[in-house]
Motif scaffolding. Structure first.
Motif, PDB file in Angstrom:
ATOM      1  N   GLU A  68     -37.611 120.520 -59.572  1.00 60.94           N
ATOM      2  CA  GLU A  68     -36.515 121.279 -58.965  1.00 60.94           C
ATOM      3  C   GLU A  68     -35.196 120.513 -59.069  1.00 60.94           C
ATOM      4  OE1 GLU A  68     -37.539 122.437 -54.980  1.00 60.94           O
ATOM      5  OE2 GLU A  68     -39.321 123.526 -55.639  1.00 60.94           O
ATOM      6  N   LEU A  69     -35.234 119.207 -58.841  1.00 61.76           N
ATOM      7  CA  LEU A  69     -34.023 118.390 -58.947  1.00 61.76           C
ATOM      8  C   LEU A  69     -33.450 118.436 -60.360  1.00 61.76           C
ATOM      9  CD1 LEU A  69     -35.024 115.181 -56.948  1.00 61.76           C
ATOM     10  CD2 LEU A  69     -33.261 116.841 -56.319  1.00 61.76           C
ATOM     11  N   VAL A  70     -34.321 118.283 -61.348  1.00 61.23           N
ATOM     12  CA  VAL A  70     -33.879 118.268 -62.744  1.00 61.23           C
ATOM     13  C   VAL A  70     -33.272 119.620 -63.131  1.00 61.23           C
ATOM     14  CG1 VAL A  70     -34.667 118.071 -65.139  1.00 61.23           C
ATOM     15  CG2 VAL A  70     -35.461 116.434 -63.418  1.00 61.23           C
ATOM     16  N   LEU A  71     -33.883 120.701 -62.688  1.00 62.21           N
ATOM     17  CA  LEU A  71     -33.335 122.032 -62.987  1.00 62.21           C
ATOM     18  C   LEU A  71     -32.000 122.267 -62.284  1.00 62.21           C
ATOM     19  CD1 LEU A  71     -36.544 124.271 -62.876  1.00 62.21           C
ATOM     20  CD2 LEU A  71     -35.130 123.741 -64.873  1.00 62.21           C
ATOM     21  N   ALA A  72     -31.887 121.799 -61.045  1.00 62.84           N
ATOM     22  CA  ALA A  72     -30.676 122.028 -60.258  1.00 62.84           C
ATOM     23  C   ALA A  72     -29.511 121.138 -60.695  1.00 62.84           C
ATOM     24  CB  ALA A  72     -30.968 121.809 -58.778  1.00 62.84           C
ATOM     25  N   GLU A  73     -29.804 119.885 -61.061  1.00 59.72           N
ATOM     26  CA  GLU A  73     -28.742 118.933 -61.392  1.00 59.72           C
ATOM     27  C   GLU A  73     -29.114 118.088 -62.617  1.00 59.72           C
ATOM     28  OE1 GLU A  73     -26.479 117.192 -57.938  1.00 59.72           O
ATOM     29  OE2 GLU A  73     -28.429 117.568 -56.970  1.00 59.72           O
ATOM     30  N   PRO A  74     -29.156 118.718 -63.799  1.00 58.46           N
ATOM     31  CA  PRO A  74     -29.573 117.982 -65.001  1.00 58.46           C
ATOM     32  C   PRO A  74     -28.608 116.876 -65.423  1.00 58.46           C
ATOM     33  CG  PRO A  74     -28.772 120.169 -65.569  1.00 58.46           C
ATOM     34  CD  PRO A  74     -28.846 120.117 -64.073  1.00 58.46           C
ATOM     35  N   ALA A  75     -27.384 116.891 -64.942  1.00 59.07           N
ATOM     36  CA  ALA A  75     -26.446 115.818 -65.258  1.00 59.07           C
ATOM     37  C   ALA A  75     -26.708 114.583 -64.399  1.00 59.07           C
ATOM     38  CB  ALA A  75     -25.008 116.287 -65.058  1.00 59.07           C
ATOM     39  N   LYS A  76     -27.539 114.746 -63.381  1.00 59.25           N
ATOM     40  CA  LYS A  76     -27.841 113.638 -62.465  1.00 59.25           C
ATOM     41  C   LYS A  76     -29.287 113.165 -62.605  1.00 59.25           C
ATOM     42  CE  LYS A  76     -26.008 113.884 -58.435  1.00 59.25           C
ATOM     43  NZ  LYS A  76     -25.651 114.280 -57.056  1.00 59.25           N
ATOM     44  N   PHE A  77     -30.225 114.103 -62.722  1.00 59.99           N
ATOM     45  CA  PHE A  77     -31.654 113.778 -62.745  1.00 59.99           C
ATOM     46  C   PHE A  77     -32.270 114.155 -64.078  1.00 59.99           C
ATOM     47  CE2 PHE A  77     -30.582 114.804 -58.304  1.00 59.99           C
ATOM     48  CZ  PHE A  77     -30.996 113.649 -57.669  1.00 59.99           C
ATOM     49  N   TRP A  78     -33.211 113.346 -64.552  1.00 57.03           N
ATOM     50  CA  TRP A  78     -33.930 113.644 -65.781  1.00 57.03           C
ATOM     51  C   TRP A  78     -35.290 112.976 -65.750  1.00 57.03           C
ATOM     52  CZ3 TRP A  78     -34.705 109.649 -69.537  1.00 57.03           C
ATOM     53  CH2 TRP A  78     -34.029 108.455 -69.269  1.00 57.03           C
ATOM     54  N   ILE A  79     -36.141 113.404 -66.663  1.00 56.31           N
ATOM     55  CA  ILE A  79     -37.503 112.891 -66.735  1.00 56.31           C
ATOM     56  C   ILE A  79     -37.700 112.197 -68.084  1.00 56.31           C
ATOM     57  CG2 ILE A  79     -39.952 113.496 -66.686  1.00 56.31           C
ATOM     58  CD1 ILE A  79     -39.027 116.110 -65.173  1.00 56.31           C
ATOM     59  N   ALA A  80     -38.074 110.945 -68.038  1.00 48.85           N
ATOM     60  CA  ALA A  80     -38.394 110.224 -69.270  1.00 48.85           C
ATOM     61  C   ALA A  80     -39.711 110.764 -69.818  1.00 48.85           C
ATOM     62  CB  ALA A  80     -38.503 108.725 -68.986  1.00 48.85           C
ATOM     63  N   ALA A  81     -39.801 110.882 -71.110  1.00 51.36           N
ATOM     64  CA  ALA A  81     -40.983 111.470 -71.739  1.00 51.36           C
ATOM     65  C   ALA A  81     -42.280 110.803 -71.281  1.00 51.36           C
ATOM     66  CB  ALA A  81     -40.856 111.398 -73.253  1.00 51.36           C
ATOM     67  N   HIS A  82     -42.288 109.479 -71.185  1.00 58.03           N
ATOM     68  CA  HIS A  82     -43.521 108.776 -70.803  1.00 58.03           C
ATOM     69  C   HIS A  82     -43.844 108.915 -69.319  1.00 58.03           C
ATOM     70  CE1 HIS A  82     -40.492 105.721 -69.895  1.00 58.03           C
ATOM     71  NE2 HIS A  82     -41.377 105.193 -69.067  1.00 58.03           N
ATOM     72  N   GLU A  83     -42.937 109.495 -68.531  1.00 56.04           N
ATOM     73  CA  GLU A  83     -43.177 109.698 -67.099  1.00 56.04           C
ATOM     74  C   GLU A  83     -43.396 111.171 -66.755  1.00 56.04           C
ATOM     75  OE1 GLU A  83     -39.562 107.937 -65.709  1.00 56.04           O
ATOM     76  OE2 GLU A  83     -40.410 105.924 -65.661  1.00 56.04           O
ATOM     77  N   ALA A  84     -43.472 112.033 -67.749  1.00 54.35           N
ATOM     78  CA  ALA A  84     -43.563 113.478 -67.511  1.00 54.35           C
ATOM     79  C   ALA A  84     -44.757 113.869 -66.644  1.00 54.35           C
ATOM     80  CB  ALA A  84     -43.605 114.228 -68.843  1.00 54.35           C
ATOM     81  N   GLY A  85     -45.863 113.181 -66.773  1.00 53.89           N
ATOM     82  CA  GLY A  85     -47.050 113.518 -65.998  1.00 53.89           C
ATOM     83  C   GLY A  85     -47.165 112.760 -64.688  1.00 53.89           C
ATOM     84  N   ASN A  86     -46.160 111.964 -64.378  1.00 50.75           N
ATOM     85  CA  ASN A  86     -46.202 111.136 -63.175  1.00 50.75           C
ATOM     86  C   ASN A  86     -45.118 111.553 -62.186  1.00 50.75           C
ATOM     87  OD1 ASN A  86     -48.282 109.374 -64.199  1.00 50.75           O
ATOM     88  ND2 ASN A  86     -46.730 108.554 -65.563  1.00 50.75           N
ATOM     89  N   ALA A  87     -45.277 111.140 -60.957  1.00 46.90           N
ATOM     90  CA  ALA A  87     -44.336 111.506 -59.888  1.00 46.90           C
ATOM     91  C   ALA A  87     -43.140 110.558 -59.858  1.00 46.90           C
ATOM     92  CB  ALA A  87     -45.065 111.527 -58.549  1.00 46.90           C
ATOM     93  N   TRP A  88     -42.361 110.566 -60.948  1.00 46.59           N
ATOM     94  CA  TRP A  88     -41.171 109.732 -61.085  1.00 46.59           C
ATOM     95  C   TRP A  88     -40.034 110.572 -61.646  1.00 46.59           C
ATOM     96  CZ3 TRP A  88     -40.559 104.576 -59.824  1.00 46.59           C
ATOM     97  CH2 TRP A  88     -41.716 103.917 -59.409  1.00 46.59           C
ATOM     98  N   VAL A  89     -38.816 110.246 -61.246  1.00 51.73           N
ATOM     99  CA  VAL A  89     -37.630 110.899 -61.791  1.00 51.73           C
ATOM    100  C   VAL A  89     -36.590 109.815 -62.064  1.00 51.73           C
ATOM    101  CG1 VAL A  89     -36.499 111.391 -59.567  1.00 51.73           C
ATOM    102  CG2 VAL A  89     -36.059 112.882 -61.532  1.00 51.73           C
TER     103      VAL A  89
END
Length: 111
Positions: free
Chosen positions: A57-78
């Motif tokens: 939800e954070l990434v969708l709402a504020e993509p200029a602030k939050f993102w997901i690293a590819a190697h962390e996609a399956g983990n609870a990290w932002v």
């Protein structure tokens, strides 16, 4: 707000039982031995614990602030761009929330 890695470091180390180490080519922070924050990308961003649903939800709402690293996609990290943070209050809320997710119950329950 111009947040630096030193701002993040100072805040993280002010939290109970937090230690700083160096691993994977970056500073990492643990509470009671459990990882809760890293400073990757030359300390221009931070990676913090975040439940996957909240993270998405954070990434969708504020993509200029939050993102997901590819190697962390399956983990609870932002990831959070430090330059995109609004103020010290937001930085404190993000770091403290991540710390709480990793801290042992006894530490959370202590005064």
């Amino acid at each position: 707000m111009n947040v630096t890695g030193d701002d993040v470091r100072s805040l993280a180390l002010s939290l109970p039982e937090t230690t700083e180490q160096f691993a994977w080519g970056m500073p990492i922070f643990k509470v009671s031995g459990k990882l809760f924050l890293t400073l990757p990308e030359g300390e221009t961003s931070m990676a913090v614990r975040c439940p996957i649903l909240d993270r998405d939800e954070l990434v969708l709402a504020e993509p200029a602030k939050f993102w997901i690293a590819a190697h962390e996609a399956g983990n609870a990290w932002v990831r959070v761009y430090l330059s995109a943070l609004d103020d010290r209050e937001e930085l404190t809320a993000i770091v403290t929330d991540s710390w709480r997710q990793a801290a042992p119950r006894a530490l959370l329950d202590s005064p």
